[in-house]
Motif scaffolding. Sequence first.
Motif, PDB file in Angstrom:
ATOM      1  N   LEU A 247       0.820  -1.216   0.000  1.00  0.00           N
ATOM      2  CA  LEU A 247       0.000   0.000   0.000  1.00  0.00           C
ATOM      3  C   LEU A 247       0.848   1.257   0.000  1.00  0.00           C
ATOM      4  O   LEU A 247       2.002   1.264   0.459  1.00  0.00           O
ATOM      5  N   ASP A 248       0.218   2.336  -0.453  1.00  0.00           N
ATOM      6  CA  ASP A 248       0.831   3.646  -0.290  1.00  0.00           C
ATOM      7  C   ASP A 248      -0.039   4.471   0.668  1.00  0.00           C
ATOM      8  O   ASP A 248       0.044   4.279   1.880  1.00  0.00           O
ATOM      9  N   ASN A 249      -0.909   5.307   0.134  1.00  0.00           N
ATOM     10  CA  ASN A 249      -1.554   6.301   1.007  1.00  0.00           C
ATOM     11  C   ASN A 249      -2.914   5.893   1.564  1.00  0.00           C
ATOM     12  O   ASN A 249      -3.667   5.177   0.923  1.00  0.00           O
ATOM     13  N   ALA A 250      -3.184   6.464   2.764  1.00  0.00           N
ATOM     14  CA  ALA A 250      -4.451   6.218   3.446  1.00  0.00           C
ATOM     15  C   ALA A 250      -5.563   7.060   2.820  1.00  0.00           C
ATOM     16  O   ALA A 250      -5.321   7.866   1.929  1.00  0.00           O
ATOM     17  N   TRP A 282       4.287   7.499   8.225  1.00  0.00           N
ATOM     18  CA  TRP A 282       5.366   7.362   7.248  1.00  0.00           C
ATOM     19  C   TRP A 282       5.046   8.226   6.033  1.00  0.00           C
ATOM     20  O   TRP A 282       3.958   8.113   5.463  1.00  0.00           O
ATOM     21  N   PHE A 283       5.997   9.097   5.639  1.00  0.00           N
ATOM     22  CA  PHE A 283       5.819   9.940   4.442  1.00  0.00           C
ATOM     23  C   PHE A 283       4.432  10.582   4.403  1.00  0.00           C
ATOM     24  O   PHE A 283       3.744  10.568   3.378  1.00  0.00           O
ATOM     25  N   VAL A 284       4.047  11.121   5.546  1.00  0.00           N
ATOM     26  CA  VAL A 284       2.786  11.829   5.770  1.00  0.00           C
ATOM     27  C   VAL A 284       1.553  10.934   5.612  1.00  0.00           C
ATOM     28  O   VAL A 284       0.861  10.660   6.588  1.00  0.00           O
ATOM     29  N   SER A 285       1.270  10.512   4.379  1.00  0.00           N
ATOM     30  CA  SER A 285      -0.063   9.929   4.185  1.00  0.00           C
ATOM     31  C   SER A 285      -0.124   8.409   4.113  1.00  0.00           C
ATOM     32  O   SER A 285      -1.189   7.859   3.862  1.00  0.00           O
ATOM     33  N   ASP A 286       0.979   7.700   4.322  1.00  0.00           N
ATOM     34  CA  ASP A 286       0.943   6.251   4.149  1.00  0.00           C
ATOM     35  C   ASP A 286       0.034   5.548   5.165  1.00  0.00           C
ATOM     36  O   ASP A 286      -0.179   6.029   6.273  1.00  0.00           O
ATOM     37  N   VAL A 287      -0.467   4.387   4.744  1.00  0.00           N
ATOM     38  CA  VAL A 287      -1.450   3.645   5.550  1.00  0.00           C
ATOM     39  C   VAL A 287      -0.810   2.942   6.744  1.00  0.00           C
ATOM     40  O   VAL A 287       0.166   2.205   6.579  1.00  0.00           O
TER      41      VAL A 287
HETATM   42 MG    MG Z   1       2.776   7.901   0.323  1.00  0.00          MG
END
Ligand code: MG
Length: 454
Positions: A247-250, A282-287
């Motif tokens: 995954l990347d962002n939430a 992590w990196f602001v928006s990661d899940v």
């Molecule tokens: Mg991200």
Amino acid sequence: NNPPWPAYRGYHEYSFAHATMQSRLPTILGKAIDDVTVTLNQQSSEEIITDLVRCIERMDVLMHDLSGNAKLRPIVDDNEGDVALWNKEIAKYFQGKDFMNAPWLFAEAYKYRRLRECFSVSKFWKDYDVFFRQKCDTFSRSSDAVFELSMRFAEPFKIAEGMSDDEKMEAERLMFLELTQVCLWGNSTDLSLLINMSEEQIKALQSTGGEHLAATEKNILGNHLNDLWATVKELRGKTGGRVDFILDNAGFELYCDCVYADFLIQSGLASEVRFHGKRYPWFVSDVTRKDWEWLLNSLVYGQLFPKATEIELGSLRKLGHRWKEYEQQGKWVYEQHPFWCTGYTFWDLHSEAPDLFLHLSKSDLVIFKGDLNHRKLTYDCAAPASTPFDVAIGPMASSAGAPKVASLRTIKSDVVVGLGDQGDELAEKLDKEEPGWKISGKYAVVLLSEGRPG
Ligand code: MG
Ligand code: F6P
């Protein structure tokens, strides 16, 4: 075991690395301090307040180190599962390096690890997420795109009756291609880049309609969508395959990932989907696990969209219920291996996290979402744009047991590969005609590596 091209570094003034290390990271940290201050002002117990004040003091030190370009020191042993990996990497490769002359990817990840440390050594605030408010807020401001998808996909995917086998296959193929694009473009809402987005800007980024998708396909500069379908359509033959999402962002992106994964399950293409998130902010928006639970529960119980109709809210609840059911049935599994929050690129995944590599090698398809994962796959180095994807990801393609790997990424930083034979010319042309094309998120790649059976 390194690629032949140099990794981007903060002192490369021509690159996004420079802008990030010089100004984006201090801005992000400054906003994080503001968030903690809001939380601080809402506390009443002296013990809890003073503990949080010390977290802020540690953040101030980090800010000082970052803006003063201090040398990278080891991570304090805070019992996180990744401390040993971090300190090994620092000792082995980055002794005496500072924020600007260490590789950008490492230095940026290191900043998020240091931020974690500010809280993990505290007594009451170990799991505090300085980005949680922002993540929730952006999702609740994404109502148009959220309902556009829920109104279409709340009813389980079913192929219309009376179609020939060929027609059915074609309907399924088109749905797959559309949802792959939904999943891809869901990555353009990234809080670390769009800190002060207006509702209108969010809307423009998230428009998901069919016509829009046809137009956006031409912005996929390296496009293996058809190969991806060829891979996925084979999975049903195995009574459903296993697909993994790194995954990347939430928030909105995760919601799009879930819509996509839902289709894979309902169509019978996949029987199991594994979602890999981060253990801490992590990196602001990661899940993180909290973001995962927040999304599923908010769909069912939340009141995020006061202006929505009963029918719209009903469609969201239906999705939420179904997704929670998948979890209970073990069709969806959420995981969080410590390796995802380290400074290593995925060129080192097989050697530094062999258990994780083995685990992934059992998957039929591993989908890496987003820009950071793409940087990690490709070593974040200055490879020519014509470099084939499987060459650019090195051991993740060539090690024995390497799974099929897909990268769904909107382009938000310097490294660009997989654009085909004419790729270098295309990149040069864009450099001239559209400076900033590598950070705007307007362009994307969907790339596939076939892997290597063990
Ligand atoms: Mg991200
Ligand atoms: O700070 C730069 C960066 O690491 C880039 O990879 C990208 O701009 C952003 O942060 C993260 O994007 P994503 O959420 O798509 O990985």
